[in-house]
Design an enzyme around this catalytic site. Structure first.
Site, PDB file in Angstrom:
ATOM      1  CG  ASP A 132      32.741  13.137  48.685  1.00 14.97           C
ATOM      2  OD1 ASP A 132      32.581  14.336  49.028  1.00 14.97           O
ATOM      3  OD2 ASP A 132      31.867  12.254  48.824  1.00 14.97           O
ATOM      4  CD  GLU A 197      26.979  15.321  49.922  1.00 21.62           C
ATOM      5  OE1 GLU A 197      27.422  14.808  48.875  1.00 21.62           O
ATOM      6  OE2 GLU A 197      25.766  15.343  50.218  1.00 21.62           O
ATOM      7  CG  HIS A 473      24.689  11.449  41.947  1.00 19.46           C
ATOM      8  ND1 HIS A 473      24.178  10.937  43.115  1.00 19.46           N
ATOM      9  CD2 HIS A 473      25.405  12.526  42.325  1.00 19.46           C
ATOM     10  CE1 HIS A 473      24.564  11.668  44.147  1.00 19.46           C
ATOM     11  NE2 HIS A 473      25.305  12.642  43.693  1.00 19.46           N
TER      12      HIS A 473
HETATM   13  C1  LIG Z   1       9.630  24.265  40.817  1.00 17.73           C
HETATM   14  C2  LIG Z   1      10.831  23.580  41.340  1.00 17.73           C
HETATM   15  C3  LIG Z   1      11.523  22.706  40.323  1.00 17.73           C
HETATM   16  C4  LIG Z   1      12.669  21.940  40.960  1.00 17.73           C
HETATM   17  C5  LIG Z   1      13.563  21.306  39.941  1.00 17.73           C
HETATM   18  C6  LIG Z   1      14.826  20.762  40.585  1.00 17.73           C
HETATM   19  C7  LIG Z   1      15.860  20.425  39.532  1.00 17.73           C
HETATM   20  C8  LIG Z   1      17.121  19.827  40.147  1.00 17.73           C
HETATM   21  C9  LIG Z   1      18.098  20.920  40.511  1.00 17.73           C
HETATM   22  C10 LIG Z   1      18.976  20.823  41.510  1.00 17.73           C
HETATM   23  C11 LIG Z   1      19.012  19.682  42.460  1.00 17.73           C
HETATM   24  C12 LIG Z   1      20.334  18.992  42.485  1.00 17.73           C
HETATM   25  C13 LIG Z   1      20.750  18.460  43.808  1.00 17.73           C
HETATM   26  C14 LIG Z   1      22.091  19.000  44.173  1.00 17.73           C
HETATM   27  C15 LIG Z   1      22.627  18.513  45.489  1.00 17.73           C
HETATM   28  C16 LIG Z   1      22.935  17.033  45.470  1.00 17.73           C
HETATM   29  C17 LIG Z   1      23.924  16.717  46.536  1.00 17.73           C
HETATM   30  C18 LIG Z   1      24.027  15.209  46.697  1.00 17.73           C
HETATM   31  O1  LIG Z   1      24.196  14.490  45.741  1.00 17.73           O
HETATM   32  N1  LIG Z   1      23.846  14.761  47.940  1.00 17.73           N
HETATM   33  C19 LIG Z   1      23.829  13.355  48.219  1.00 17.73           C
HETATM   34  C20 LIG Z   1      22.438  12.789  48.034  1.00 17.73           C
HETATM   35  O2  LIG Z   1      21.458  13.568  47.973  1.00 17.73           O
HETATM   36  O3  LIG Z   1      22.308  11.553  47.989  1.00 17.73           O
HETATM   37 ZN   LIG Z   2      26.029  14.117  44.880  1.00 13.54          ZN
HETATM   38 ZN   LIG Z   3      27.058  16.960  46.406  1.00 14.66          ZN
END
Ligand SMILES: CCCCCCCC/C=C\CCCCCCCC(=O)NCC(=O)O
Ligand SMILES: [Zn+2]
Ligand SMILES: [Zn+2]
Length: 513
Positions: A132, A197, A473
């Site tokens: 999704d 999710e 997003h």
């Molecule tokens: C030194 C550390 C630096 C960290 C930088 C992070 C950069 C972002 C990279 C990845 C994060 C992305 C999140 C991926 C999963 C999201 C899944 C989702 O949308 N779940 C629903 C929600 O959270 O609302």
């Molecule tokens: Zn997401």
């Molecule tokens: Zn996700």
């Protein structure tokens, strides 16, 4: 004379303190700094490699075209999710006909696969993802149709390309390839693909986990879901890509603040409106972030794992957080991505008020979405907000909340973590990738699987540059064709590496594409 003696003894004392500090800093930087894994001696090259072209690319493009949007819990585009489900079943004939594979539809749209291994003594693992996607806003700002799956300048554009269809279809492509080439696993494994999710997995992941329990599954060797990614040029002081494996996951608190006012004719307004009161509250929340927790949680291990690969000044600083925590905390707080690692974040995501241009708004409401640092709690987060806003007119309602998830191990002998690490190093060895544990700054469906394993990890084989995090997003979500190919091969390596009874030395080779 006495004064001169006093000054010289103070200077002597300060000089010795400075010398001591210097010795400590140098020792911690060059002697004690933990040497984290780098590629171990090569084993016979694993020549398995899936080249993404032709139908492999076209299949993913087709997958992006399904508009399986989920809006709120139990509210989603069921027709498009059903089309996605049916497309999956049709597109991977080996996966859906092999005698080694059982599959079933759960909660109408989600998919659960059991891939049976020959050695029942080996504890199975679980790979999961979701198909999704979140809605598309600002469609006019997209460079390509968000549901077109078009390729432009080497990138596949579309909602879901990095969240999270690259995982679902990367896994399916690798399993299809393995089965086509006669792969017969020793270790059983499960695949769980959810359909909601983005609204908490209350049907999909919850149903998939329940189904696993009904099938008698009690323990999983490890679980891998979407999560942190490979970051290039995002971590200050690191000129190599770093694959961050989410060994912990932030908690979440979604609050509704609301306020009622008298309303009435806009020609006779009170000194302050509902909208004004709520705007004040929002301004307080945004200008007074929750306290930095840097150095108290899993982020400390992240930097300890990468310090030895950093440019010298950063390496000195990151190897001496006992001395430089305030400075590092300030530096990391300056960007949304790194700030998300060090504190509970506050995002005001919805603001609704007003009914008509000449009517005083009788009501205003705001939704605040917190992602809670592993060293904090739901209650602490709420208490901070209430104490800060300090407005008795405002009503506070909790829409959804869960604590930071349990931390998973990342030691040298932890099979799940090391298997994921090895697989990432195999794919990105060419780029000199560093691998480290980290806190996932967002949330996943893994909270539905906590009872099956203590070894739960969140990592997506997505390669990100500084301009990529806002695509989650957001506008112009995309994945390069090269990275899509790496994603497929990451799961190919992972499934093969996980099929070993115990950890094997890494045969490091990268797929410079
Ligand atoms: C030194 C550390 C630096 C960290 C930088 C992070 C950069 C972002 C990279 C990845 C994060 C992305 C999140 C991926 C999963 C999201 C899944 C989702 O949308 N779940 C629903 C929600 O959270 O609302
Ligand atoms: Zn997401
Ligand atoms: Zn996700």
């Amino acid at each position: 004379m006495a004064a001169r003696r006093f000054v010289s003894s103070v200077c002597g004392f300060l000089s010795s303190i400075f010398a001591l500090l210097l010795i400590i800093v140098i020792t911690r930087t060059f002697v004690l700094a933990p040497r984290k894994h780098s590629a171990e001696p090569c084993q016979p090259q694993d020549t398995d490699f899936i080249k993404v072209e032709g139908e492999l690319l076209e299949r993913f493009q087709a997958a992006i075209r399904f508009q399986g949007v989920s809006y709120t819990p139990h509210v989603y585009n069921g027709e498009e999710l059903a089309k996605t489900r049916d497309f999956i079943i049709k597109s991977y004939p080996k996966v859906h006909s092999s005698p080694l594979v059982e599959y079933e539809v759960v909660a109408n749209y989600s998919l659960l696969y059991t891939v049976r291994g020959s050695d029942a003594l080996l504890t199975p693992f679980l790979l999961m993802g979701h198909f999704d996607v979140v809605p598309v806003e600002n469609r006019e700002k997209w460079e390509e149709d968000p549901f077109g799956g078009n390729v432009k300048n080497g990138f596949i554009y579309g909602r879901g390309t990095i969240d999270n269809k690259q995982t679902v279809f990367g896994i399916l492509e690798s399993v299809e390839y393995l089965l086509k080439n006669g792969f017969q696993p020793k270790r059983s494994f499960y695949l769980a693909f959810g359909h909601d999710e983005e609204t908490g997995g209350l049907e999909g992941a919850a149903g998939l986990a329940e189904r696993l329990r009904e099938k008698g599954v009690e323990k999983l060797e490890f679980v891998l879901d979407e999560g942190m990614t490979v970051l290039d040029g995002i971590v200050p002081g690191l000129d190599k890509p770093v694959a961050l494996i989410g060994s912990s996951e932030k908690g979440s608190l979604t609050l509704k603040m609301s306020i009622n006012c008298t309303g009435g004719h806009s020609s006779m307004p009170e000194k302050e409106s509902c909208i004004g009161a709520m705007a004040r509250a929002v301004s307080l929340l945004e200008n007074n972030p929750q306290p930095s927790m840097f150095g108290t949680g899993p982020e400390k291990a992240t930097f300890e794992h990468i310090a030895h690969k950093m440019a010298l000044p950063f390496r000195v600083v990151m190897s001496n957080l006992w001395l430089f925590t305030p400075a590092v905390s300030w530096m990391l707080s300056r960007k949304p991505t790194t700030n998300a690692i060090i504190r509970t974040t506050t995002a005001v995501t919805m603001f609704n008020a007003g009914v008509k241009v000449n009517v005083i708004a009788p009501y205003a409401e705001v939704v605040v979405n917190h992602r809670i640092h592993p060293s904090s709690t739901v209650q602490e987060t709420l208490n901070y907000d209430k104490q800060l806003v300090n407005d008795p007119r405002i009503q506070w309602d909790i829409i959804a909340a869960y604590e930071p998830l349990p931390k998973s191990p990342y030691g040298d002998t932890d099979f799940g973590y090391q298997t994921i690490r090895m697989s990432a190093e195999q794919v990105w060895a060419y780029a000199g990738v560093v691998v480290a544990p980290a806190t996932l700054i967002a949330n996943t469906d893994t909270r539905h699987y906590l009872n099956f394993s203590e070894n739960i990890y969140r990592f997506s084989p997505t390669y990100m540059y500084p301009d990529d995090p806002p695509r989650f997003h957001g506008v112009n979500e995309r994945i390069s064709v090269k990275n899509w190919e790496q994603a497929v091969n990451f799961y190919l390596h992972l499934i093969k590496n996980a099929d070993e009874a115990k950890l094997q030395p890494l045969h490091s080779h990268g797929h410079e594409l």
